[in-house]
Design an enzyme around this catalytic site. Structure first.
Site, PDB file in Angstrom:
ATOM      1  NE  ARG A 248      -0.654   1.823   3.611  1.00  0.00           N
ATOM      2  CZ  ARG A 248       0.464   2.546   3.755  1.00  0.00           C
ATOM      3  NH1 ARG A 248       1.652   1.971   4.005  1.00  0.00           N
ATOM      4  NH2 ARG A 248       0.435   3.863   3.672  1.00  0.00           N
ATOM      5  N   GLY A 249       0.200   2.414  -0.158  1.00  0.00           N
ATOM      6  CA  GLY A 249       0.958   3.662  -0.271  1.00  0.00           C
ATOM      7  C   GLY A 249       1.131   3.962  -1.752  1.00  0.00           C
ATOM      8  CB  ALA A 250       0.270   6.953  -3.764  1.00  0.00           C
TER       9      ALA A 250
ATOM     10  CD  GLN B 239      -3.900   2.728   6.650  1.00  0.00           C
ATOM     11  OE1 GLN B 239      -4.574   3.107   7.607  1.00  0.00           O
ATOM     12  NE2 GLN B 239      -4.447   2.427   5.488  1.00  0.00           N
TER      13      GLN B 239
ATOM     14  CG  ASP C  32      -3.306   7.926  -1.897  1.00  0.00           C
ATOM     15  OD1 ASP C  32      -3.178   8.389  -0.749  1.00  0.00           O
ATOM     16  OD2 ASP C  32      -3.015   6.750  -2.202  1.00  0.00           O
TER      17      ASP C  32
ATOM     18  CG  ASN D 282      -2.971  11.577   2.195  1.00  0.00           C
ATOM     19  OD1 ASN D 282      -2.337  10.698   1.601  1.00  0.00           O
ATOM     20  ND2 ASN D 282      -2.744  11.845   3.469  1.00  0.00           N
ATOM     21  CE  LYS D 283      -5.736   5.559   4.061  1.00  0.00           C
ATOM     22  NZ  LYS D 283      -6.683   4.678   3.321  1.00  0.00           N
TER      23      LYS D 283
END
Ligand code: MRU
Length: 368
Positions: free
Chosen positions: A45-47, A207, A248, A258-259
């Site tokens: 995960r993570g862009a 996260q 993202d 973003n998150k």
């Protein structure tokens, strides 16, 4: 530094982020479907890491393909591409990496006759896999370099002594390098600055708690974990000097996905007069979208909210809305730190200037 994902001979090796922080488990696979599942289930995960994973996934797909001839090869490539593309919609890095790999494949196709005549590489299906692997490795290497550059540019924004609030995870786990927002933190700490971090736990999948706190502890950077809903109080009481988060997807006007929860943090940072920085490589900027409302927002399953990590915390049958990301308007963002420098408002201008001439390029250096 943790290598969240790497190429290992003929396969991809990655850390299973769903097992952290209690277990440091690595998975190896040579199957693109396993990689796609790992992305959907947030093992990867993570862009920026999604972009690297997608690039390697396309190599795995062709490595297995028995297709011969361009038509069949490109069909096989597109099948893997659409499987990977369908995993997560918000982070543009994923489609950016797929588009770059597709462009590299087109270049190979265009130079087919020429390359064969020169007895050079890329003149058989086996060579094509090697050439695409080189491209995927270039994407990975460049991401690492972009992280380092973001760290250097962002460090200039960090005072000698700073309490920094961050949301979600933007470290080595989320990228091909040392991180985006987190690279700014680690660079400032490495420069001898007195840095302390407040990490939002980041509901519902934690996260911040599971990954950011784990990474910062490993790096011996002072980290205090807070619940998401403590952030406003912490800003007031603990004198947060700045907020830095990842992204993202960033639209042409600076609106940033973003998150989920990032938008809340931006609003309360403004209320307390605290600078709010976004850190992301230019591969996260999507100039094709004029504003944030055009960014697709992933909605995830209800059980992440009602029974996160196996513990039931809501009545059966309750309606749930579980967006994985939100949009922070560019107007709430003090600056966007990229590998090409620090962008300031008005973002429609600074983003357009920065992205000018920065068309998608493959490792050959050619625009596509
Ligand atoms: O759902 P996730 O964990 O993939 O979301 C990650 C984030 O929102 C990060 O902040 C973003 O991808 C930037 S990572 C450098």
């Amino acid at each position: 530094m943790i290598r969240s994902i790497e190429w290992a001979g003929d396969r991809v090796r990655f850390i299973d982020q769903t097992k952290l922080p209690t277990e440091e488990m690595y998975i190896e696979t040579d199957r693109p479907s396993v990689l796609a599942e790992a992305i959907t289930s947030l093992k990867i995960r993570g862009a920026p890491a999604l972009g690297v994973a997608a690039a390697y996934g396309l190599v795995l797909g062709l490595q297995h393909s028995k297709a011969e001839g361009w038509e069949k090869l490109t069909k096989s490539f597109e099948e893997t591409a659409s499987m990977l593309q369908s995993t997560r919609p918000t982070a543009v890095n994923l489609s950016w990496a797929i588009e770059r790999m597709r462009a590299r494949l087109r270049q190979i196709h265009q130079s087919w006759g020429l390359v064969s005549a020169n007895q050079s590489e890329c003149n058989s299906p086996r060579d094509i896999v090697g050439c695409l692997l080189d491209e995927a490795k270039a994407i990975h290497r460049e991401d690492e370099e972009m992280c380092a550059a973001i760290g250097r540019y962002g460090n200039d924004l960090v005072p000698q002594r700073a309490a920094i609030l961050t949301h979600c995870n933007t470290g080595a786990l989320a990228t091909g390098g040392e991180g985006t927002a987190q690279a700014i933190i680690t660079t400032a700490a490495a420069q001898g600055k007195n840095i302390s971090v407040y990490a939002d736990e980041t509901r519902p999948l934690l996260q911040g708690a599971r990954l950011t706190a784990w990474e910062l502890q490993k790096q011996r950077i002072a980290v205090t974990l807070i619940t998401d809903n403590a952030a406003a109080f912490v800003m007031k009481r603990k004198k947060i000097d700045l907020v830095v988060v990842g992204a993202d997807r960033i639209a042409a006007n600076g609106d940033t996905a973003n998150k989920i929860g990032t938008y809340n943090v931006a609003i309360i940072a403004k209320e307390h007069g605290i600078p709010f920085y976004v850190a992301a490589p230019t591969s996260t900027i999507d100039v094709s979208l004029l504003h944030g409302e055009m960014i697709p927002i992933e909605e995830r399953q209800a059980n992440e909210v009602t029974e996160g990590f196996g513990t039931r915390s809501a009545p059966y049958g309750v309606n749930v809305f579980n967006p994985a990301f939100d949009i922070t308007p560019g107007g709430l963002i003090t600056a966007i730190v990229t590998e090409r420098g620090v962008l300031r408002p008005p973002y429609a201008v600074s983003i357009s200037e920065t992205m000018k001439g920065a068309l998608l390029k493959t490792s050959l250096g050619k625009d596509v």
